[in-house]
Design a protein around this motif. Structure first.
Motif, short mmCIF file in Angstrom:
data_model
loop_
_atom_site.label_atom_id
_atom_site.label_comp_id
_atom_site.label_asym_id
_atom_site.label_seq_id
_atom_site.Cartn_x
_atom_site.Cartn_y
_atom_site.Cartn_z
N ASP A 36 0.82 -1.22 0.00
CA ASP A 36 0.00 0.00 0.00
C ASP A 36 0.85 1.26 0.00
O ASP A 36 0.46 2.28 -0.54
CB ASP A 36 -0.92 0.03 1.23
CG ASP A 36 -2.05 -0.96 1.12
OD1 ASP A 36 -2.34 -1.41 -0.01
OD2 ASP A 36 -2.65 -1.29 2.16
N PHE A 37 2.02 1.19 0.64
CA PHE A 37 2.92 2.34 0.74
C PHE A 37 3.32 2.86 -0.64
O PHE A 37 3.52 4.05 -0.83
CB PHE A 37 4.16 1.91 1.55
CG PHE A 37 5.31 2.87 1.48
CD1 PHE A 37 5.24 4.11 2.09
CD2 PHE A 37 6.48 2.53 0.83
CE1 PHE A 37 6.30 5.00 2.04
CE2 PHE A 37 7.55 3.41 0.78
CZ PHE A 37 7.45 4.65 1.40
N VAL A 38 3.43 1.95 -1.60
CA VAL A 38 3.83 2.33 -2.95
C VAL A 38 2.56 2.62 -3.74
O VAL A 38 1.81 1.72 -4.08
CB VAL A 38 4.66 1.23 -3.63
CG1 VAL A 38 5.06 1.65 -5.04
CG2 VAL A 38 5.89 0.92 -2.81
N GLY A 39 2.32 3.90 -4.01
CA GLY A 39 1.10 4.30 -4.69
C GLY A 39 1.09 3.94 -6.16
O GLY A 39 0.08 4.03 -6.81
N GLY A 40 2.24 3.55 -6.72
CA GLY A 40 2.34 3.19 -8.12
C GLY A 40 3.56 3.83 -8.75
O GLY A 40 4.50 4.22 -8.07
N ALA A 69 5.39 7.16 -3.59
CA ALA A 69 5.10 6.66 -2.25
C ALA A 69 4.04 7.51 -1.58
O ALA A 69 3.95 8.72 -1.83
CB ALA A 69 6.38 6.67 -1.41
N ASP A 70 3.24 6.88 -0.75
CA ASP A 70 2.23 7.58 0.02
C ASP A 70 2.62 7.47 1.49
O ASP A 70 2.39 6.43 2.13
CB ASP A 70 0.86 6.98 -0.24
CG ASP A 70 -0.26 7.82 0.35
OD1 ASP A 70 0.00 8.67 1.23
OD2 ASP A 70 -1.42 7.62 -0.09
N LEU A 71 3.25 8.51 2.03
CA LEU A 71 3.71 8.49 3.42
C LEU A 71 2.56 8.34 4.40
O LEU A 71 2.75 7.87 5.52
CB LEU A 71 4.51 9.75 3.75
CG LEU A 71 5.79 9.98 2.96
CD1 LEU A 71 6.48 11.25 3.45
CD2 LEU A 71 6.72 8.80 3.07
N GLY A 126 9.66 -4.50 2.59
CA GLY A 126 8.39 -4.50 1.89
C GLY A 126 8.13 -3.20 1.16
O GLY A 126 7.37 -3.16 0.21
N ALA A 127 8.76 -2.11 1.59
CA ALA A 127 8.54 -0.83 0.91
C ALA A 127 9.33 -0.80 -0.39
O ALA A 127 8.90 -0.25 -1.38
CB ALA A 127 8.97 0.33 1.80
N ARG A 128 10.50 -1.41 -0.38
CA ARG A 128 11.34 -1.37 -1.57
C ARG A 128 11.18 -2.70 -2.29
O ARG A 128 11.79 -3.70 -1.93
CB ARG A 128 12.80 -1.16 -1.17
CG ARG A 128 13.67 -1.10 -2.38
CD ARG A 128 15.05 -0.62 -2.02
NE ARG A 128 15.69 -0.26 -3.28
CZ ARG A 128 16.76 -0.87 -3.74
NH1 ARG A 128 17.35 -1.78 -3.06
NH2 ARG A 128 17.26 -0.52 -4.90
#
Length: 169
Positions: free
Chosen positions: A48-52, A64-66, A154-156
């Motif tokens: 979810d953190f990665v908005g696209g 990214a969506d902080l 998971g973010a990267r």
């Protein structure tokens, strides 16, 4: 001197942005440009953190969506929504990434004396994601630790890797 002050220069020139109802500051020297909302390509199975992914002058850039990292509300984009394109060190490599901002405010100097380490209790966010908390005009400005946020397991994943593959060619 506390740890936040040790890692901060005498003063920090910062771009202030609003996420939900909080004011955040990112190092102005890392900001490459500020964009109006552009088409976002969703990435299957991305966290979810990665908005696209977005296209920035022909380059594929992860967005990214902080607000996800900080457990905030995610309102629908409006006329104030912007994308802040900035350079972030990921595993020691400078990487271009975009972050969503509900509103971009201004560039300001935050004096080191007004920056304190994030308290370990009483915070609504994980303290390892916060570099410090600054004070300005009687309010607080949260200074996120962008490197730690982007290196979170998971973010990267696919979006950043795709960006690196595209820019390497």
């Amino acid at each position: 001197m506390n740890q936040a002050q040790n890692s901060m220069p005498a003063s920090m020139t910062a771009l202030t942005i609003r996420l939900d109802d909080e004011l955040f500051a990112v190092e102005a020297g890392r900001v490459r440009e500020i964009l109006d909302l552009v088409p976002i390509t969703e990435v299957p199975n991305a966290p979810d953190f990665v908005g696209g992914l977005i296209n920035v002058r022909g380059r594929v850039v992860p967005l990214a969506d902080l607000r996800v990292m900080f457990g905030m509300n995610r309102p629908e984009p409006d006329q104030d929504t912007r994308i802040v394109v900035m350079e972030v060190d990921i595993d020691g490599e400078p990487t271009i990434a975009g972050i969503l901002a509900d509103k971009v405010h201004d560039v300001t100097d935050i004096e080191a004396a007004s920056i304190e380490e994030a308290p370990k209790v009483g915070m609504r966010w994980r303290p390892e994601f916060i570099k410090g908390i600054g004070k300005r005009n009687g309010g607080f400005i949260i200074i996120p630790n962008m490197e730690r946020i982007f290196e979170t397991p998971g973010a990267r994943n696919a979006p950043v890797a795709a960006s690196e593959e595209r820019s390497a060619s």
